[in-house]
Structure formats: C-alpha cells, structure tokens
Design a protein around this motif. Structure first.
Motif: not given
Length: 102
Positions: A52-53, A56-59, A70-72, A76-77
C-alpha cells in the motif's frame, strides 16, 4: 537473635520466589496455534503495508497528488519502524520477565 529472624524471613521469601507458573495440560497446543496465526497475520500486515505504501507513492506521482505520495512515504517509514520493533521488543520482554518464575 535478630540475625536468625531476618535469615528465616529471607529464606521464606526465596522459597516463595521459586514458584513457577505452568500452563494446564494440553494448553500448549492451543497456544502454539494462536501464536502461529498471530505470526502469519503480522507478516501479512507488514507485506500489505509495504504494498500500500509503494502504491500510494506511485499513485501520488502518476496522478500529481503530492499528499498521497507523502503519505505513502510516511507509511513505509512506519512499517519499517514496526518491523524493527517487532524484532527487538520480544528480546526486551524476555529480559525483563526473566525465567518466568514469580
């Protein structure tokens, strides 16, 4: 006189501290099953958090949504921090609990 009384109290406290709790007969099989399910569930949640992370980054990059990417990254962190805590905290708890004797 006082030395003998304190020695007896220390001996009694040491004797009481040597009591170790034990699970009822046959309970270990069920505990192992539950721990196995929890282990698989946590592993699946870690994997889903990573997917999901990354999604979210790719999307967020493809659709021009900086808050999503940023949320992705934050997700991940948090997943990596949770994995590190998952590996470290059981050792800390074992050290604090000792041998399991009360």
């Amino acid at each position: 006189m006082f030395a003998n009384v304190s020695d007896a109290g220390l001996h009694a406290a040491t004797f009481v501290a040597a009591v170790c709790p034990q699970a009822p007969p046959g309970a270990q099989v069920h505990v192992d099953n539950i721990l196995g399910y929890v282990l698989w569930g946590v592993g699946i949640l870690f994997f889903l958090g990573l997917v999901i992370g990354v999604g979210a980054i790719a999307g967020g990059r493809m659709f021009g949504m900086p808050h999503a990417s940023t949320g992705g990254i934050i997700g991940l962190v948090i997943v990596f921090i949770a994995v590190i805590a998952y590996l470290i905290l059981p050792g800390i708890l074992d050290a604090m609990m000792g041998t399991g004797c009360v």
